[in-house]
Design a protein around this motif. Structure first.
Motif, mmCIF file in Angstrom:
data_model
loop_
_atom_site.group_PDB
_atom_site.id
_atom_site.type_symbol
_atom_site.label_atom_id
_atom_site.label_comp_id
_atom_site.label_asym_id
_atom_site.label_seq_id
_atom_site.Cartn_x
_atom_site.Cartn_y
_atom_site.Cartn_z
ATOM 1 N N SER A 37 0.945 -1.100 0.055
ATOM 2 C CA SER A 37 -0.068 -0.098 0.005
ATOM 3 C C SER A 37 0.817 1.114 -0.042
ATOM 4 C CB SER A 37 -0.860 0.028 1.322
ATOM 5 O OG SER A 37 -1.797 1.259 1.360
ATOM 6 N N GLU A 38 1.960 1.252 0.651
ATOM 7 C CA GLU A 38 2.611 2.403 0.986
ATOM 8 C C GLU A 38 3.567 2.674 -0.545
ATOM 9 O OE1 GLU A 38 5.125 2.947 4.206
ATOM 10 O OE2 GLU A 38 3.332 3.543 5.452
ATOM 11 N N GLN A 40 2.286 1.735 -3.315
ATOM 12 C CA GLN A 40 1.366 2.273 -4.031
ATOM 13 C C GLN A 40 1.115 3.983 -4.036
ATOM 14 O OE1 GLN A 40 -0.500 1.341 -6.865
ATOM 15 N NE2 GLN A 40 -0.994 3.211 -7.328
ATOM 16 N N TRP A 41 1.086 4.242 -2.799
ATOM 17 C CA TRP A 41 0.952 5.607 -2.173
ATOM 18 C C TRP A 41 1.967 6.405 -2.664
ATOM 19 C CZ3 TRP A 41 0.002 6.472 3.691
ATOM 20 C CH2 TRP A 41 -1.023 7.503 3.920
ATOM 21 N N HIS A 56 -5.912 6.509 0.480
ATOM 22 C CA HIS A 56 -5.247 5.751 1.315
ATOM 23 C C HIS A 56 -5.492 6.084 2.905
ATOM 24 C CE1 HIS A 56 -2.357 3.753 -1.341
ATOM 25 N NE2 HIS A 56 -2.517 5.022 -2.193
ATOM 26 N N TYR A 57 -6.452 7.212 3.127
ATOM 27 C CA TYR A 57 -6.704 7.569 4.380
ATOM 28 C C TYR A 57 -8.180 7.233 4.680
ATOM 29 C CZ TYR A 57 -2.922 10.849 4.400
ATOM 30 O OH TYR A 57 -1.800 11.559 4.291
ATOM 31 N N TYR A 137 -2.269 2.726 10.953
ATOM 32 C CA TYR A 137 -3.252 2.063 10.148
ATOM 33 C C TYR A 137 -4.239 1.248 10.923
ATOM 34 C CZ TYR A 137 0.160 2.741 6.301
ATOM 35 O OH TYR A 137 0.929 3.584 5.221
ATOM 36 N N SER A 144 -8.861 -4.280 3.817
ATOM 37 C CA SER A 144 -7.768 -3.186 3.575
ATOM 38 C C SER A 144 -7.276 -2.658 4.765
ATOM 39 C CB SER A 144 -8.289 -2.490 2.628
ATOM 40 O OG SER A 144 -9.242 -1.369 2.952
ATOM 41 N N LYS A 146 -6.052 1.302 6.339
ATOM 42 C CA LYS A 146 -6.122 2.656 5.838
ATOM 43 C C LYS A 146 -5.380 3.474 6.866
ATOM 44 C CE LYS A 146 -8.787 2.420 2.322
ATOM 45 N NZ LYS A 146 -8.801 2.678 0.886
#
Length: 176
Positions: A37-38, A40-41, A56-57, A137, A144, A146
């Protein structure tokens, strides 16, 4: 013999209850999901895509960054991020050196470093910043992860304040 049968039955029941109450260990998969995820962020920041960055939030997330008031909630975070993503000089990269997931597998955090280039809104000069961050997170109902708290700390000292204006010498009063 009756006693042995009873002990075996109790052991079998205890084993069954214990087996039913164990939750699978998802630690390694959770760590990888957060790392992915990070990654992709970072790509979303490189693309300057506010909507993807915001995805992402969590809805109730808080963002705390140097030099600005903290903001809570997606609408406030969007308003805070939009000037950054509109900045042609913007470049943000971050990398976690640590990813921890709670045994409960419902909360986690990353800790790492970032580099940031952007235009100072007051001076219109491009500035380079770097520092540390911690992101907390929470697992969402869909599984998922967030961000619920995203906090950055700059290692770059703030600019010196402008020199204070000296008071012009006042003329001496003449006493008659």
């Amino acid at each position: 013999m009756n006693r042995l049968t009873s002990l075996c039955a109790i052991a079998a029941i205890a084993f069954t209850i214990t087996a039913c109450n164990t939750t699978p260990d998802t630690h390694d998969a959770d760590v990888k999901a957060i790392q992915d995820s990070e990654a992709q962020w970072n790509s979303d920041w490189a693309a300057k895509d506010t909507d993807k960055i915001l995805a992402h939030y969590a809805d109730d997330a808080i963002l705390i960054v140097p030099g600005t008031p903290s903001v809570t909630g997606k609408d406030a975070i969007r308003a805070s991020l939009k000037p950054m993503t509109d900045d042609p000089a913007l470049a943000l990269k971050f990398h976690a050196s640590k990813v921890e997931v709670a045994k409960s597998a419902d909360v986690a955090y990353t800790q790492g470093t970032y580099t940031l280039t952007l235009t100072d809104p007051q001076t219109k000069q491009v500035i380079n910043d770097h520092g540390s961050y911690v992101t907390t997170y929470r697992r969402q109902p869909d599984g998922s992860w967030k961000a619920v708290a995203d906090i950055a700390t700059s290692e770059v000292p703030p600019p010196a304040p402008p020199p204070a204006e000296t008071e012009k010498a006042k003329p001496a009063h003449k006493h008659a």
